[in-house]
Write a protein that holds these residues in place. Structure first.
Motif, PDB file in Angstrom:
ATOM      1  N   MET A 275       8.117   8.571  11.251  1.00 45.29           N
ATOM      2  CA  MET A 275       7.674   7.191  11.088  1.00 45.29           C
ATOM      3  C   MET A 275       6.225   7.120  10.630  1.00 45.29           C
ATOM      4  SD  MET A 275       9.772   4.724  11.367  1.00 45.29           S
ATOM      5  CE  MET A 275       8.566   3.403  11.584  1.00 45.29           C
ATOM      6  N   ASN A 276       5.408   8.028  11.099  1.00 47.73           N
ATOM      7  CA  ASN A 276       4.007   8.057  10.672  1.00 47.73           C
ATOM      8  C   ASN A 276       3.913   8.284   9.174  1.00 47.73           C
ATOM      9  OD1 ASN A 276       1.174   8.003  11.461  1.00 47.73           O
ATOM     10  ND2 ASN A 276       1.132  10.158  10.886  1.00 47.73           N
ATOM     11  N   THR A 277       4.795   9.150   8.648  1.00 47.31           N
ATOM     12  CA  THR A 277       4.823   9.400   7.209  1.00 47.31           C
ATOM     13  C   THR A 277       5.199   8.134   6.453  1.00 47.31           C
ATOM     14  OG1 THR A 277       5.433  11.715   7.566  1.00 47.31           O
ATOM     15  CG2 THR A 277       5.888  10.792   5.398  1.00 47.31           C
ATOM     16  N   LEU A 278       6.239   7.437   6.909  1.00 48.24           N
ATOM     17  CA  LEU A 278       6.680   6.217   6.236  1.00 48.24           C
ATOM     18  C   LEU A 278       5.652   5.089   6.360  1.00 48.24           C
ATOM     19  CD1 LEU A 278      10.471   6.160   7.242  1.00 48.24           C
ATOM     20  CD2 LEU A 278       9.437   6.961   5.107  1.00 48.24           C
ATOM     21  N   GLU A 279       5.025   4.961   7.527  1.00 53.95           N
ATOM     22  CA  GLU A 279       4.007   3.934   7.726  1.00 53.95           C
ATOM     23  C   GLU A 279       2.804   4.172   6.827  1.00 53.95           C
ATOM     24  OE1 GLU A 279       3.037   3.932  11.859  1.00 53.95           O
ATOM     25  OE2 GLU A 279       5.112   3.555  12.455  1.00 53.95           O
ATOM     26  N   LYS A 336      15.937   2.979   7.381  1.00 57.79           N
ATOM     27  CA  LYS A 336      16.936   3.859   7.998  1.00 57.79           C
ATOM     28  C   LYS A 336      17.429   4.907   7.002  1.00 57.79           C
ATOM     29  CE  LYS A 336      20.941   3.733  11.054  1.00 57.79           C
ATOM     30  NZ  LYS A 336      21.914   2.868  11.761  1.00 57.79           N
ATOM     31  N   GLN A 337      17.647   4.465   5.766  1.00 60.62           N
ATOM     32  CA  GLN A 337      18.072   5.410   4.733  1.00 60.62           C
ATOM     33  C   GLN A 337      16.975   6.434   4.431  1.00 60.62           C
ATOM     34  OE1 GLN A 337      18.431   2.176   4.775  1.00 60.62           O
ATOM     35  NE2 GLN A 337      20.346   1.484   3.795  1.00 60.62           N
ATOM     36  N   LEU A 339      14.657   7.488   6.528  1.00 62.90           N
ATOM     37  CA  LEU A 339      14.612   8.428   7.645  1.00 62.90           C
ATOM     38  C   LEU A 339      15.703   9.486   7.513  1.00 62.90           C
ATOM     39  CD1 LEU A 339      13.949   5.942  10.586  1.00 62.90           C
ATOM     40  CD2 LEU A 339      12.452   7.829   9.924  1.00 62.90           C
ATOM     41  N   GLY A 340      16.849   9.087   6.955  1.00 56.16           N
ATOM     42  CA  GLY A 340      17.952  10.019   6.765  1.00 56.16           C
ATOM     43  C   GLY A 340      17.651  11.115   5.766  1.00 56.16           C
ATOM     44  N   LEU A 341      16.621  10.889   4.911  1.00 58.92           N
ATOM     45  CA  LEU A 341      16.224  11.938   3.969  1.00 58.92           C
ATOM     46  C   LEU A 341      15.523  13.090   4.683  1.00 58.92           C
ATOM     47  CD1 LEU A 341      14.765   9.768   1.047  1.00 58.92           C
ATOM     48  CD2 LEU A 341      17.010  10.871   1.144  1.00 58.92           C
ATOM     49  N   PHE A 342      14.924  12.779   5.839  1.00 60.75           N
ATOM     50  CA  PHE A 342      14.140  13.781   6.551  1.00 60.75           C
ATOM     51  C   PHE A 342      14.965  14.586   7.553  1.00 60.75           C
ATOM     52  CE2 PHE A 342      10.924  10.630   5.271  1.00 60.75           C
ATOM     53  CZ  PHE A 342       9.989  11.451   4.672  1.00 60.75           C
ATOM     54  N   THR A 343      15.954  13.947   8.159  1.00 60.53           N
ATOM     55  CA  THR A 343      16.697  14.628   9.220  1.00 60.53           C
ATOM     56  C   THR A 343      18.132  14.109   9.298  1.00 60.53           C
ATOM     57  OG1 THR A 343      16.746  15.113  11.603  1.00 60.53           O
ATOM     58  CG2 THR A 343      15.889  12.966  10.940  1.00 60.53           C
ATOM     59  N   ASP A 344      19.041  14.983   9.721  1.00 63.91           N
ATOM     60  CA  ASP A 344      20.437  14.603   9.955  1.00 63.91           C
ATOM     61  C   ASP A 344      20.690  14.249  11.412  1.00 63.91           C
ATOM     62  OD1 ASP A 344      21.154  15.081   7.287  1.00 63.91           O
ATOM     63  OD2 ASP A 344      21.441  17.226   7.678  1.00 63.91           O
ATOM     64  N   ILE A 351      16.006   6.416  16.786  1.00 64.21           N
ATOM     65  CA  ILE A 351      14.712   6.129  17.422  1.00 64.21           C
ATOM     66  C   ILE A 351      13.744   5.559  16.385  1.00 64.21           C
ATOM     67  CG2 ILE A 351      12.690   7.142  18.540  1.00 64.21           C
ATOM     68  CD1 ILE A 351      14.610   9.205  19.804  1.00 64.21           C
ATOM     69  N   GLY A 352      13.674   6.211  15.213  1.00 65.35           N
ATOM     70  CA  GLY A 352      12.781   5.737  14.161  1.00 65.35           C
ATOM     71  C   GLY A 352      13.159   4.362  13.661  1.00 65.35           C
ATOM     72  N   ALA A 353      14.478   4.118  13.488  1.00 69.71           N
ATOM     73  CA  ALA A 353      14.935   2.832  12.969  1.00 69.71           C
ATOM     74  C   ALA A 353      14.604   1.689  13.927  1.00 69.71           C
ATOM     75  CB  ALA A 353      16.436   2.886  12.711  1.00 69.71           C
ATOM     76  N   SER A 354      14.559   1.983  15.218  1.00 71.05           N
ATOM     77  CA  SER A 354      14.255   0.943  16.206  1.00 71.05           C
ATOM     78  C   SER A 354      12.812   0.446  16.095  1.00 71.05           C
ATOM     79  CB  SER A 354      14.514   1.471  17.620  1.00 71.05           C
ATOM     80  OG  SER A 354      13.559   2.468  17.978  1.00 71.05           O
ATOM     81  N   LEU A 355      11.973   1.196  15.372  1.00 65.09           N
ATOM     82  CA  LEU A 355      10.555   0.841  15.253  1.00 65.09           C
ATOM     83  C   LEU A 355      10.232   0.110  13.955  1.00 65.09           C
ATOM     84  CD1 LEU A 355       9.123   4.272  16.470  1.00 65.09           C
ATOM     85  CD2 LEU A 355       9.427   2.206  17.831  1.00 65.09           C
TER      86      LEU A 355
END
Length: 463
Positions: A275-279, A336-337, A339-344, A351-355
């Protein structure tokens, strides 16, 4: 007579190279995270944790670098180019020594430091390897940060941008080689990523040094690195030490918050790193506008153009706010999509999507805080930003994070709530301080240093 280089200090001319440089730095971090995620989520957690530690160490030399950068822009605005040149030389010399000391400490005891900061025990061997290699190169980070700051504050924001482009290309190629065993590289995993980071930074330092030596009217000679002007260094510290404490508050509170998250589990720590990367992507353009505004306002302030300096802060805030809100909304929709690039791992993605919704609230507060906080710093009002950081970051961002996130069991939701409250509190306080125009009104009573400086216009009444 106006400064012939005034056009170099317009907001757009300053901001777009900073944006590209920050974007490439973001790309470097994103590629690191994406590639390291192919090793393991544990490796991602180690990289995210280690980067927080490195940022904490960075504040030790950024105290000098940041103060020097603001003064250089002010001195150039008031046509005191010789003072600006001397300040740049002293800043690079001092921060190189500090960076060397940090390198020795991190290289000598990486696992002990990670353990002290509550990193989960099973991650310590990975952390020891990564921190010893990348942390051992802290001297390179010190030299890069200071020379980039000096060069940017002379109005040349393109130079560091070009260096960032080259550094990222080399880093990505070497990362790929070390992680996947391509191009004849050994498949060294996280160790290879660390080596790639240090090598790309070394090459960047060499290029920045070439630019730095030619940043002022007269080329800097090697023997001048022994120069020490006590009064000028005192000016650097007068502006720089509150900035240093301000930055220290941020990185150390973030480090403590990371240690809180680490106690929640490796999944939460990895989610926060992603999430820090995306933010960071959300705030890239807003951050570049705020940084450009600081350089512009410091230059205008040094030139005695007080009215323009006052208005520039609001212009930067308005433009930046539009961009960060749009970017945060895009992330909210597609997060959400991404985040799916980073981990399965579905747990980490959930957890990330909830933020994502909370990030939509967080980003405008960050823009308000950074735009007006940087404006206050540009005119030398660094003690005020230090005071509000000491109060808000430690009591709200950190103290309440522990109460809500750990003690009351709200987890990352509670921690994010406190981060949002901290940003808005500091932003609102900075807004009222800038509106009060305390340092700007003081400057009206001081004669410009150079006879060439523009006469000061009367400052408008408070809006």
């Amino acid at each position: 007579m106006l400064d012939k280089n005034t056009n170099k200090f317009t907001l757009w001319v300053l901001a777009w190279p900073i944006f590209i440089e920050l974007f490439l730095q973001f790309l470097l971090g994103a590629v690191d995270t994406l590639m390291v995620s192919r090793i393991s989520d544990d490796a991602v957690a180690v990289v995210g944790f280690s980067n927080q530690l490195f940022q904490a160490m960075t504040t030790l030399f950024m105290t000098v670098a940041s103060g020097a950068g603001i003064l250089i822009a002010q001195k150039l605005g008031s046509f005191r180019t010789g003072d600006a040149r001397t300040i740049g030389i002293m800043a690079v010399s001092a921060t190189t020594i500090i960076g060397l000391a940090c390198s020795v400490i991190l290289f000598a005891m990486p696992e002990a430091i990670a353990s002290m900061l509550q990193l989960p025990e099973h991650l310590l061997p990975l952390a020891g390897t990564y921190i010893s290699i990348v942390g051992g190169g802290m001297i390179l980070i010190a030299m890069m940060a200071t020379m980039s700051t000096v060069i940017r504050n002379t109005g040349n924001t393109r130079g560091p941008m070009y260096v960032a482009i080259g550094m990222n290309i080399i880093h990505v190629i070497m990362n790929y080689g070390f992680i996947f065993g391509a191009f004849g590289f050994p498949q060294w995993g996280l160790t290879g990523v660390a080596i790639s980071t240090v090598v790309s930074r070394l090459l960047a330092v060499l290029l920045l040094l070439y630019m730095f030596l030619r940043s002022f009217e007269y080329r800097i000679k090697w023997k001048e690195f022994r120069v020490f002007d006590r009064p000028l260094f005192g000016e650097i510290l007068k502006i720089g030490w509150p900035l240093g404490i301000n930055m220290s508050c941020w990185v150390f509170t973030q480090l403590i918050i990371y240690s809180f998250i680490a106690t929640l589990g490796a999944a939460e720590l990895a989610a926060r790193t992603y999430m820090n990367t995306l933010e960071s992507f959300c705030f890239l353009l807003g951050s570049s506008i705020a940084m450009a505004a600081q350089i512009q306002i410091a230059h205008l302030f040094g030139a005695g153009r007080i009215r323009e300096a006052y208005r520039s802060a609001y212009r930067a805030l308005g433009i930046g706010a539009i961009y960060v809100v749009v970017n945060a909304f895009i992330l909210y929709v597609f997060g959400k999509q991404l985040l799916g690039l980073f981990t399965d791992d579905k747990t980490i993605v959930a957890i990330g999507a909830s933020l994502l919704g909370m990030n939509l609230i967080l980003q405008p507060g960050k823009m308000l805080n950074m735009a007006l906080g940087n404006s206050l710093n540009a005119v030398g009002d660094t003690r005020f930003t230090m005071y509000i950081s000491l109060g808000s970051m430690w009591l709200v961002a950190t103290g309440l994070s522990y109460v809500l996130g750990i003690h009351m069991g709200w987890g990352l939701i509670g921690i994010y709530s406190c981060m949002i409250a901290d940003e808005y509190l500091r932003g609102v306080l900075s807004f009222f301080r800038w509106r009060g125009q305390k340092h700007l009104r003081k400057a009206e009573q001081v004669e410009p240093v150079s006879h060439q400086a523009q006469p000061m216009e009367p400052i408008p009444a408070q809006a």
